[in-house]
Scaffold this motif. Structure first.
Motif, PDB file in Angstrom:
ATOM      1  N   PHE A 189      -3.630   0.278  -4.359  1.00 30.89           N
ATOM      2  CA  PHE A 189      -3.132   0.606  -2.245  1.00 30.89           C
ATOM      3  C   PHE A 189      -2.305   2.185  -3.440  1.00 30.89           C
ATOM      4  O   PHE A 189      -2.920   2.932  -2.958  1.00 30.89           O
ATOM      5  N   PHE A 190      -1.505   1.861  -4.028  1.00 30.20           N
ATOM      6  CA  PHE A 190      -0.436   3.009  -4.566  1.00 30.20           C
ATOM      7  C   PHE A 190      -1.400   3.980  -5.695  1.00 30.20           C
ATOM      8  O   PHE A 190      -0.355   5.382  -4.698  1.00 30.20           O
ATOM      9  N   HIS A 191      -2.352   3.545  -6.023  1.00 28.88           N
ATOM     10  CA  HIS A 191      -2.821   4.363  -6.734  1.00 28.88           C
ATOM     11  C   HIS A 191      -3.590   5.147  -6.108  1.00 28.88           C
ATOM     12  O   HIS A 191      -3.964   6.666  -5.850  1.00 28.88           O
ATOM     13  N   HIS A 192      -4.051   4.354  -4.699  1.00 26.85           N
ATOM     14  CA  HIS A 192      -5.006   5.353  -3.472  1.00 26.85           C
ATOM     15  C   HIS A 192      -4.215   6.295  -2.553  1.00 26.85           C
ATOM     16  O   HIS A 192      -4.408   7.624  -2.459  1.00 26.85           O
ATOM     17  N   ALA A 193      -2.912   6.045  -2.628  1.00 33.55           N
ATOM     18  CA  ALA A 193      -2.240   6.274  -1.615  1.00 33.55           C
ATOM     19  C   ALA A 193      -1.982   7.459  -2.788  1.00 33.55           C
ATOM     20  O   ALA A 193      -1.482   9.129  -1.409  1.00 33.55           O
ATOM     21  N   ARG A 194      -1.515   8.236  -3.723  1.00 32.21           N
ATOM     22  CA  ARG A 194      -1.620   9.228  -4.104  1.00 32.21           C
ATOM     23  C   ARG A 194      -2.658  10.350  -3.234  1.00 32.21           C
ATOM     24  O   ARG A 194      -2.318  11.411  -3.712  1.00 32.21           O
ATOM     25  N   ASN A 195      -3.658   9.949  -3.249  1.00 34.09           N
ATOM     26  CA  ASN A 195      -4.889  10.888  -3.603  1.00 34.09           C
ATOM     27  C   ASN A 195      -5.452  11.197  -1.472  1.00 34.09           C
ATOM     28  O   ASN A 195      -6.617  11.201  -1.012  1.00 34.09           O
ATOM     29  N   ASN A 196      -4.223  10.425  -0.292  1.00 32.19           N
ATOM     30  CA  ASN A 196      -4.800  10.052   0.342  1.00 32.19           C
ATOM     31  C   ASN A 196      -3.410  10.529   1.062  1.00 32.19           C
ATOM     32  O   ASN A 196      -2.604  10.097   0.905  1.00 32.19           O
ATOM     33  N   GLN A 197      -3.767  12.163   2.213  1.00 29.43           N
ATOM     34  CA  GLN A 197      -1.645  12.496   2.055  1.00 29.43           C
ATOM     35  C   GLN A 197      -1.779  11.274   3.566  1.00 29.43           C
ATOM     36  O   GLN A 197      -0.169  11.419   3.087  1.00 29.43           O
ATOM     37  N   ASN A 207       9.705   2.407  -9.243  1.00 28.40           N
ATOM     38  CA  ASN A 207      10.518   2.835  -9.306  1.00 28.40           C
ATOM     39  C   ASN A 207       9.992   4.146  -9.955  1.00 28.40           C
ATOM     40  O   ASN A 207      10.585   5.330  -9.170  1.00 28.40           O
ATOM     41  N   HIS A 208       8.772   3.952 -10.921  1.00 30.33           N
ATOM     42  CA  HIS A 208       7.586   5.153 -11.349  1.00 30.33           C
ATOM     43  C   HIS A 208       7.896   5.642  -9.985  1.00 30.33           C
ATOM     44  O   HIS A 208       7.792   6.652  -9.872  1.00 30.33           O
ATOM     45  N   PHE A 209       7.226   5.467  -8.947  1.00 33.89           N
ATOM     46  CA  PHE A 209       5.986   6.264  -7.667  1.00 33.89           C
ATOM     47  C   PHE A 209       7.416   6.811  -7.061  1.00 33.89           C
ATOM     48  O   PHE A 209       6.901   7.887  -6.656  1.00 33.89           O
ATOM     49  N   TYR A 210       8.228   5.839  -6.608  1.00 29.95           N
ATOM     50  CA  TYR A 210       9.377   6.609  -5.420  1.00 29.95           C
ATOM     51  C   TYR A 210      10.409   7.554  -6.573  1.00 29.95           C
ATOM     52  O   TYR A 210      12.077   7.778  -6.255  1.00 29.95           O
ATOM     53  N   LYS A 212       2.712   7.976   4.940  1.00 26.87           N
ATOM     54  CA  LYS A 212       2.943   6.432   5.304  1.00 26.87           C
ATOM     55  C   LYS A 212       4.554   5.392   4.644  1.00 26.87           C
ATOM     56  O   LYS A 212       4.996   4.804   5.599  1.00 26.87           O
ATOM     57  N   ILE A 213       4.354   5.837   3.163  1.00 28.37           N
ATOM     58  CA  ILE A 213       4.841   4.977   2.736  1.00 28.37           C
ATOM     59  C   ILE A 213       6.015   6.322   1.915  1.00 28.37           C
ATOM     60  O   ILE A 213       6.970   4.937   1.260  1.00 28.37           O
ATOM     61  N   ASN A 214       6.384   6.622   2.548  1.00 24.52           N
ATOM     62  CA  ASN A 214       7.410   7.603   2.088  1.00 24.52           C
ATOM     63  C   ASN A 214       8.189   7.407   3.698  1.00 24.52           C
ATOM     64  O   ASN A 214       9.360   8.252   3.418  1.00 24.52           O
TER      65      ASN A 214
END
Length: 931
Positions: free
Chosen positions: A185-193, A246-249, A198-200
């Motif tokens: 899900f988070f990997h996909h979020a990097r390529n879906n604006q 922690n890495h994503f944010y 939303k997750i930010n």
């Protein structure tokens, strides 16, 4: 009489349901205003891990090598966050546990059965108040929060329900699926604006429901290597997810992590009641807004867990499960769930004193809002002169506390604010409980009056229609008066009008009006009551007191057996001595010795280990071999009687022997397959279901001769019981059946001894659907003893197989020959049938006793119902909703079990009559039987 039993059944259903309406109704109220802390929250996002079925001790304790099963979580406890025990409530099931965690209130007991995937009632939750929530996990849990949410901001990702298999694969894959999908899900979020934005956002929640531990606990028990290894897998997965967040944010320090469980689990792999192993769950929190570990030199708790877990130097902060919801809402700054009754655990918060004070004030106002709505609702539907307000929290006191709290905040006396708000919360919760239970006394009194009336009416019916007690006493029959019916009609109208003007729910009409026709029926028999009193007065007082004491002692032994199983052993030991205290020993020595031997043998079973013992398939195989040996002896014996044993019946018996052999094979091969984690073989599953389906049909093909029919019923039911057994309980129906056969013989002897009738050979007695009612005799005092024996044997049939008086008295391993994929209602039905099989054997023997003693089944069965109802009324007074959750759960379980037993008796009586009297033919014309 059919009408009487139908009405009796309906009345018992009302009595059964009353316990939930009186003690356990939904606490929800609507119409409150959302409340939230006005200060900026410490976290932008919250990650909630719920390890389903994880016991607190299983997570916190060290293994035999002195190392933790969850090193990452333990490291958090010692270096990064706060920890404690979350105390859950009854029922300890997944649905109410998650509702308490996420919505902050304790769902009523009945909601467990109303739906696993739907919401029986509308309620607010943390997910509903969040801006967005993403959840991963079981299809049994996630949908109920998504469907209850307003708007379209709760997203769920679930695996197929077929993955919840207790035998086909490693259950840790359920948790691995969750962790992998979150990463994807988070990997996909990097390529879906759109998703990335939303997750930010702030005020968002990520929920990871981890079912593997619960599944492994059910399948292999919490002491198993599978359960413990699953904890390690979850710990590793949590570590990876935390690192990913922690890495994503960018390590922004704005993420809060909470790790907990919805409920624990008993040693035998079940949950639902209030044992500490079920109610004590872990709580570990870290991240934004959470206090760092606090080192202490000493802590005061009523348990020895800190020393056992070697955590005595790290401050333990215990909470109630519902307290976690306000903790999570305050951390991300969303409104408190409207129905939450949780108290914010401020000791977990790492923030300013002002934030703690404001959050506590908001919590107090939110709970006070519920109190006000509840009070208003109750006041509106109660007559003014009958309304009694909650005096500890008057309007003026509410105003003064709130004003004082605001003044303390203004003068920066934050500790005083927290203390004052806690006081207000406790008063508001007491007030909520007061208004929630406002009608309890009224409902309880009505149920008791109805209960006593029903017992009185059934007793009068026995005396009037089935006994000689009042024969010759009765005077002339008086002309019926219209005063009595008119009086009760007037009482019914007054009760209905009283309930109507108070806008009471329809159930109140049932409980309020039910005693009226019951007591009318009782008082219609006033002449019988007079005759009964006159008859009793002719008895010597010492005899009357002696019989009454004996009856009371018998009832108390039955009641005490629910608390202490060894009371059944004591009772059966007394039964063993019974022939020697009467003249039976001199008349029938072999029968008396057999009765004593099998009574003492059966007395061993209540002393055996309860549910939770390790499976022992060798005992199941041994029971199967005994059945085969017994079958061989009986078939050989019957084949010699060519006049009474025809080829068709030989075929039936051989079919039952084959079924027993197949059952033994299925049990052994299924156990082997599950140990290899290869799942339940399809052929085994087909054989199991076919055996179950045929078990109630095949006996109908056998001869209606008493012994042959009873033996055929035993063979068929034993085939199914073997499939549902995991240990020594497989031997229980055999020993019970031997005792039942001796019981039939010994009752014949007692009746012959008293000179009531002549003894008949059991081989010459046939079960008949149309029994000649002229053969029936009237009841005698000794028939009360026969009815008591039946109730005692039924209670023994429940406890003798390792069950305990609790709603968690189930071992899922019992159903693995039928299915291993999680299906709560199907599994529950199979386990219920396992409990009922010994009951059916006892009831069939009871049919034979009635036949051989020339008693009407209705008359003796009425006595049995009266004894059961007196027990039920006893347990009704023992039900409580205070004290430890173990006591509360046990008191509920006792009443539910004894009422279910009473209700099932009606059905089992009909089933026993069907099994013993009905005759089917394979083909051709019906054959005649030797009489």
């Amino acid at each position: 009489m059919l009408l009487f039993f139908t009405l009796g059944l309906l009345i018992h259903f009302v009595f059964f349901a009353s316990i939930f309406d009186i003690y356990f109704t939904s606490p929800l109220v609507h119409g409150m205003t959302p409340q939230f802390t006005p200060l900026p929250p410490p976290a932008r996002r919250l990650v909630l891990f719920v390890a389903d079925g994880l016991r607190a001790d299983a997570l916190y304790e060290l293994d035999e090598n002195g190392t933790s099963r969850a090193p990452f979580i333990r490291n958090i406890i010692m270096h990064e966050g706060s920890w404690g025990i979350s105390h859950t409530r009854v029922p300890t099931e997944s649905r109410p546990g998650h509702v308490a965690l996420i919505a902050g209130f304790y769902e009523d007991v009945s909601a467990v059965a109303k739906g696993w995937k739907e919401n029986p009632v509308e309620f607010d939750s943390l997910f509903n108040e969040s801006k967005y929530t993403w959840s991963w996990g079981s299809p049994d849990i996630l949908p109920m929060f998504a469907k209850g949410a307003s708007g379209d901001h709760v997203y769920t990702y679930s695996y197929d329900a077929k993955r919840e298999d207790f035998g086909a694969q490693d259950a840790t894959k359920l948790d691995t699926w969750v962790f992998d999908n979150v990463k994807d899900f988070f990997h996909h979020a990097r390529n879906n604006q759109s998703l990335f934005s939303k997750i930010n956002e702030e005020k968002i929640v990520f929920f990871l429901h981890l079912l593997g531990i619960d599944t492994n606990g059910h399948a292999h028990r919490p002491s198993s290597r599978d359960y413990k290894d699953n904890i390690k897998k979850v710990d590793d997965g949590v570590k990876e997810i935390v690192s990913m967040f922690n890495h994503f944010y960018g390590n922004d320090g704005k993420t809060t992590f909470i790790f907990t469980s919805d409920h624990g689990m008993t040693d035998w792999g079940s949950h639902g009641a209030g044992h500490p192993s079920e109610t004590l769950t872990p709580l570990v929190t870290w991240g934004a807004g959470i206090k760092y570990p606090q080192r202490v030199s000493a802590q005061q708790f009523d348990d020895a867990f800190l020393k056992e877990w070697r955590l005595e130097n790290w401050k333990r902060l215990d909470v109630n499960q519902a307290d976690i919801a306000p903790l999570m809402t305050s951390l991300i700054g969303v409104p408190f769930p409207l129905n939450s009754v949780g108290i914010l655990p401020v000791d977990y918060l790492n923030n300013t004193d002002l934030f703690k004070a404001e959050s506590m004030f908001t919590n107090a106002v939110q709970i006070l809002e519920q109190f006000k709505v509840k009070m208003t609702q109750k006041k509106e539907v109660t007559l003014p002169f009958l309304f009694t307000p909650f005096k500890l929290l008057s309007d003026s006191k509410q105003f003064n506390i709130l004003r004082k709290a605001r003044s303390y905040i203004k003068h920066r006396k934050f500790d005083e604010v927290v203390s004052l708000c806690k006081e207000l919360i406790h008063l508001a919760l007491k007030g909520l409980s007061y208004y929630h239970t406002y009608d309890r006394f009224f409902l309880g009194v009505n149920v008791v009056i109805g209960f006593v009336g029903w017992i009185s009416y059934a007793s009068l019916l026995i005396i009037k229609s089935h006994s000689n007690l009042i024969k010759g006493v009765s005077k002339e029959v008086k002309k019926p008066s219209h005063l009595l019916p008119c009086s009760f009609v007037a009482i019914g109208i007054l009760v209905a009008f009283f309930l109507l003007i108070q806008a009471c729910p329809w159930k109140y009409y049932v409980y309020g009006l039910l005693p009226v026709p019951i007591w009318y029926a009782v008082l219609r028999e006033f002449q019988v009551i007079q005759d009964l009193v006159a008859s009793v007065l002719t008895y010597p007082l010492s005899h009357f007191v002696g019989y009454l004491l004996a009856f009371t002692l018998g009832i108390e032994v039955l009641v005490l057996s629910f608390f202490y199983r060894y009371m059944l052993t004591a009772g059966l030991t007394a039964f063993a001595a019974w022939p020697f205290l009467t003249r039976l020993w001199t008349r029938a020595k072999m029968t008396s010795l057999s009765w004593t031997f099998f009574s003492l043998l059966l007395a061993v079973f209540p002393l055996m280990p309860v549910v939770g013992r390790k499976p022992d398939i060798s005992l199941v195989m041994g029971a199967g071999l005994l059945v085969l040996l017994l079958s061989l002896c009986v078939v050989t014996s019957l084949m010699k009687r060519k006049d009474s044993f025809i080829k068709e019946e030989l075929l039936v018996h051989l079919l039952q022997v084959l079924s027993t052999v197949l059952s033994m094979y299925v049990v052994y091969s299924t156990q082997s397959s599950l140990l290899r984690k290869q799942g339940l073989p399809l052929m085994n599953q087909i054989i199991s279901w076919a055996t179950l389906a045929s078990s109630l049909v095949v006996p109908l093909l056998s001869s209606p001769v008493l012994f042959q029919r009873l033996f055929s019923i035993l063979l068929s039911l034993m085939s199914t019981y073997l499939l549902l057994s995991t240990g020594y309980e497989a031997l229980f129906p055999l020993v019970l059946s031997f005792l039942m056969f001796v019981w039939i013989n010994i009752e014949q002897e007692t009746l012959q001894q008293s000179g009531v009738c002549c003894k008949q050979k059991l081989t010459s007695i046939q079960f008949s659907y149309n029994t000649d009612i002229t053969q029936f005799r009237q009841l005698y005092l000794d028939d009360i003893r026969r009815a008591f024996f039946l109730v005692f044997f039924l209670v023994t049939a429940f406890f003798g197989t390792g069950n305990i008086a609790s709603i968690n008295s189930f071992d899922l391993a019992s159903v693995y020959c039928f299915l291993t994929v999680f299906s709560p209602f199907m599994m529950g039905a199979l386990m219920m049938w396992k409990i009922l099989i010994p009951f059916v054997l006892v009831m069939c023997a009871f049919e034979a006793v009635q036949l051989t003693t020339q008693l009407s089944s209705k008359s003796l069965f009425l006595i049995v119902l009266v004894i059961s109802d007196i027990m039920a009324l006893h347990f009704f007074f023992l039900v409580k909703d205070y004290g430890s959750w173990l006591d509360i759960g046990t008191s509920i379980s006792h009443y539910v079990i004894v009422m279910s037993m009473t209700i099932f008796l009606v059905f089992l009586n009909g089933l026993a009559q069907l099994l013993t009297t009905k005759k089917l033919r394979l083909c051709g014309k019906p054959k005649s039987h030797f009489m």
